[in-house]
Design a protein around this motif. Structure first.
Motif, PDB file in Angstrom:
ATOM      1  N   GLY A  73      11.265 -12.650  26.866  1.00 53.58           N
ATOM      2  CA  GLY A  73       9.994 -13.363  26.717  1.00 53.58           C
ATOM      3  C   GLY A  73       9.629 -14.172  27.947  1.00 53.58           C
ATOM      4  N   PRO A  74      10.459 -15.140  28.339  1.00 54.19           N
ATOM      5  CA  PRO A  74      10.157 -15.914  29.550  1.00 54.19           C
ATOM      6  C   PRO A  74      10.089 -15.058  30.807  1.00 54.19           C
ATOM      7  CG  PRO A  74      11.794 -17.060  28.213  1.00 54.19           C
ATOM      8  CD  PRO A  74      11.604 -15.693  27.595  1.00 54.19           C
ATOM      9  N   ALA A  77       6.573 -13.735  30.683  1.00 49.52           N
ATOM     10  CA  ALA A  77       5.534 -14.774  30.621  1.00 49.52           C
ATOM     11  C   ALA A  77       5.403 -15.525  31.941  1.00 49.52           C
ATOM     12  CB  ALA A  77       5.850 -15.757  29.490  1.00 49.52           C
ATOM     13  N   ALA A  85       4.785 -21.753  31.457  1.00 55.87           N
ATOM     14  CA  ALA A  85       5.947 -21.202  30.753  1.00 55.87           C
ATOM     15  C   ALA A  85       6.924 -22.306  30.385  1.00 55.87           C
ATOM     16  CB  ALA A  85       6.635 -20.137  31.609  1.00 55.87           C
ATOM     17  N   ILE A  89       8.009 -23.740  26.687  1.00 55.59           N
ATOM     18  CA  ILE A  89       9.420 -23.611  26.306  1.00 55.59           C
ATOM     19  C   ILE A  89       9.973 -24.957  25.861  1.00 55.59           C
ATOM     20  CG2 ILE A  89      11.761 -23.246  27.227  1.00 55.59           C
ATOM     21  CD1 ILE A  89      10.532 -20.969  28.930  1.00 55.59           C
ATOM     22  N   ILE A 299       6.430 -15.570  24.964  1.00 55.57           N
ATOM     23  CA  ILE A 299       7.692 -16.297  25.160  1.00 55.57           C
ATOM     24  C   ILE A 299       8.554 -16.246  23.902  1.00 55.57           C
ATOM     25  CG2 ILE A 299       8.668 -18.615  25.456  1.00 55.57           C
ATOM     26  CD1 ILE A 299       6.648 -19.095  27.633  1.00 55.57           C
ATOM     27  N   GLY A 302      12.090 -18.119  23.097  1.00 56.82           N
ATOM     28  CA  GLY A 302      12.367 -19.214  24.020  1.00 56.82           C
ATOM     29  C   GLY A 302      11.778 -20.528  23.565  1.00 56.82           C
ATOM     30  N   ALA A 341      16.463 -20.360  28.007  1.00 56.62           N
ATOM     31  CA  ALA A 341      15.144 -19.901  28.476  1.00 56.62           C
ATOM     32  C   ALA A 341      14.773 -20.594  29.784  1.00 56.62           C
ATOM     33  CB  ALA A 341      14.083 -20.166  27.409  1.00 56.62           C
ATOM     34  N   VAL A 345      13.836 -18.789  33.342  1.00 54.90           N
ATOM     35  CA  VAL A 345      12.673 -19.080  34.184  1.00 54.90           C
ATOM     36  C   VAL A 345      13.110 -19.314  35.634  1.00 54.90           C
ATOM     37  CG1 VAL A 345      10.871 -20.788  34.675  1.00 54.90           C
ATOM     38  CG2 VAL A 345      11.208 -19.961  32.341  1.00 54.90           C
TER      39      VAL A 345
END
Length: 577
Positions: A73-74, A77, A85, A89, A299, A302, A341, A345
């Motif tokens: 997801g992250p 995103a 993001a 999160i 996301i 996350g 998460a 990133v």
């Protein structure tokens, strides 16, 4: 140093919010008590209901909710920029996701360990139970069908991960046997188990395994069949045989991976190798849908995920041995997922800039990021998401002196192991859901765990192989998964809101405000998806998506009616308080 500062600020924030907001919710909102009867003890059967130390059940719960969700997801995103993001999160996991997971867990514990789809009837009405069941069954059907393919893709990208992932099973069984049958200390044995696990990781580097086609069945189809068979076996075994010990090992694997990542961030940052190369905000990336509402759908795990409510009210609620442990398991696990998460990133916003191979070249800096995230189509594929995370992570870990191929293997095994945990947990939860439904329909034969599990696996196999022998049939429904998953989160928050409303006062707002936000975002996204499905002529997706929209509106409407009636009638009392 910007990546290092981001990590430190986020981690300090998670710790502070657990101690402040989490404990406040536990004490004041849900009024946790010590010594209250819980399903794990009341219905203890040695198979599903098993009182478990909070450290062990934390390992199961965390590795089950994590899967590949907080990674993929992250990792996609980030195309809208690392700032939005990270904001979602952090805020999402603290005030929405953790409340959602913890609330579903504690309500299930106060209702005989039943699933959220079952106790929906109690807090809204009987009609919503069956509507909820449709959403839950659809979500789990897609998860089970697709995760065999997910793991097959991981095995194909990282063949060094195949041997250690499968060797984790006998190691876990041995750990469970020595702890639960022989009464030996889990602390020392878990250390031995994780050491053996990493020995197999090193072995995997030197003996990568590539699956070949068998007859007319390609490699992905072969892996899907093997993994579905594994899911059946793992899901009918007592939780102490494989589920708990394997997840406990995976929780240790998580700690090792996160320590390596954190260490890599420090070393890479202080040596000037690590800087965020992703844009802070990118409102209109090529071919991507609008940031609002799709950032909140993409996301997913996350920040908040409906699948988590199924784990909380499915397997975890049957193993937590005391109400006071529920905060650590439910709320704490979600914040740990937010921490993971955050590292994802950093890996895809900064780590990838340390070196990215493409077409025989090694790109660095912003050119590495812009090449990988050239467009939505380039970034959204499963292999692309996982590759971005593993590449960025391995770059950072290699600064600690670990050979690059070892670093890649460690992260590949980490991702595959978590995906495997999600697969067998989802299968077990589907069995619980099927059992509860047929119990209401007075069909006791389907309450048999072998029959119910077979139904769960068989329906997933039908979907997986609907398009042919490659096992990719579930990809036809995959575009629905993100919105359905977040829709389930909104619906779970509605149920939690109803529960808290029966307790009186304004405590319902803790879940009610997140419920409204998620309901708006998910309905917005599903309606936009519906328009896209109609315009592109995707009839199957259009039909199923429209059914989901109608179900969500119906449950929200029923919930609203119930909300305003709660003060006018005797409050529903939990079966176990």
């Amino acid at each position: 140093m910007d990546a290092l500062l981001l990590m430190i600020v986020a981690f300090v924030g998670y710790i502070a919010m657990y101690r402040l907001y989490g404990r406040y919710i536990g004490r004041k909102i849900f009024e946790l008590t010590t010594g209250t009867q819980v399903p794990a003890k009341t219905y203890e059967d040695g198979v599903d209901f098993v009182p478990t130390k909070k450290e062990v059940i934390f390992g199961h719960h965390y590795t089950s909710i994590a899967g590949t969700g907080p990674i993929v997801g992250p990792a996609v995103a980030i195309i809208w920029g690392w700032i939005p993001a990270m904001i979602w999160i952090f805020v999402g996991s603290v005030v929405m996701g953790a409340v959602h997971d913890f609330g579903a867990l504690i309500i299930s514990m106060r209702n005989q360990g039943k699933s959220i789809s079952d106790y929906t009837a109690k807090y809204i009405n009987a009609r919503t139970k069956f509507l909820f069941f449709i959403i839950v069954f659809l979500e789990l059907l897609i998860v089970i069908a697709i995760f065999g393919l997910v793991i097959a893709v991981i095995f194909n990208i990282f063949p060094a991960s195949v041997f250690p992932v499968w060797m984790e099973i006998p190691i876990a069984i041995a750990l469970g046997y020595l702890v639960y049958k022989k009464g030996q200390s889990i602390t020392g044995l878990s250390i031995v188990a994780i050491i053996l696990m990493y020995v197999t990781v090193v072995m995997g580097v030197y003996m990568p395994i590539k699956m070949s086609a068998i007859g007319a069945i390609p490699a992905t189809g072969v892996w899907s069949l093997i993994l579905l068979a594994y899911a059946f076996i793992a899901s009918v075994l007592p939780v102490t045989t494989l589920l708990q010990p394997r997840d406990f090992i995976n929780s240790h694997q998580l700690i090792v991976a996160m320590v390596l990542l954190i260490g890599g961030v420090f070393v890479a940052a202080f040596t000037g190798q690590l800087e965020i190369v992703a844009p802070g905000v990118q409102m209109n990336p090529a071919q991507a849908p609008a940031m609002w509402p799709f950032l909140f759908i993409t996301i997913a795990c996350g920040a908040i995920s409906g699948f988590h409510s199924l784990v909380s009210s499915g397997t975890s609620s049957k193993q937590v041995s005391d109400e006071s442990d529920a905060l650590f398991v439910g709320y704490g696990s979600m914040l740990m997922e937010g921490a993971l998460a955050t590292l994802v990133v950093i890996a895809v916003a900064a780590g990838i800039g340390m070196g990215y191979k493409t077409d025989g070249q090694i790109l660095t800096g912003s050119s590495a990021w812009t090449t990988h995230y050239a467009s939505w189509a380039a970034a959204k594929g499963l292999g692309s998401k996982i590759d971005a995370f593993v590449t960025g992570s391995a770059n950072m870990i290699s600064t600690l002196g670990l050979p690059m191929e070892w670093a890649v293997a460690v992260m590949g095994v980490f991702v595959a192991s978590f995906a495997g945990t999600t697969l067998d947990t989802a299968t077990r939860i589907q069995r619980y859901v099927v059992t509860e439904l047929f119990a209401d329909l007075k069909m006791p034969w389907f309450e048999n765990r072998f029959v119910a599990t077979f139904l769960a696996v068989f329906t997933a196999a039908l979907l997986a192989f609907a398009s042919g022998a490659d096992g990719k049939g579930a990809l036809a429904l995959w575009p629905l998964f993100g919105a359905v998953n977040q829709t389930l989160a909104a619906l779970a928050l509605i149920v939690i809101t109803m529960y808290l409303k029966t307790k009186g006062g304004m405590r319902w707002m803790v879940a009610g405000i997140p419920a409204v936000f998620m309901l708006v975002m998910t309905l917005w996204a599903t309606i936009l998806n519906e328009i896209q499905f109609i315009s592109s002529g995707k009839t199957l997706l259009m039909i199923i998506n429209s059914i989901v929209i109608l179900i969500v509106i119906a449950i929200a409407f029923e919930g609203l009616i119930r909300f305003f009636r709660i003060g006018e009638e005797p409050a529903a009392r939990p079966s176990v308080v």
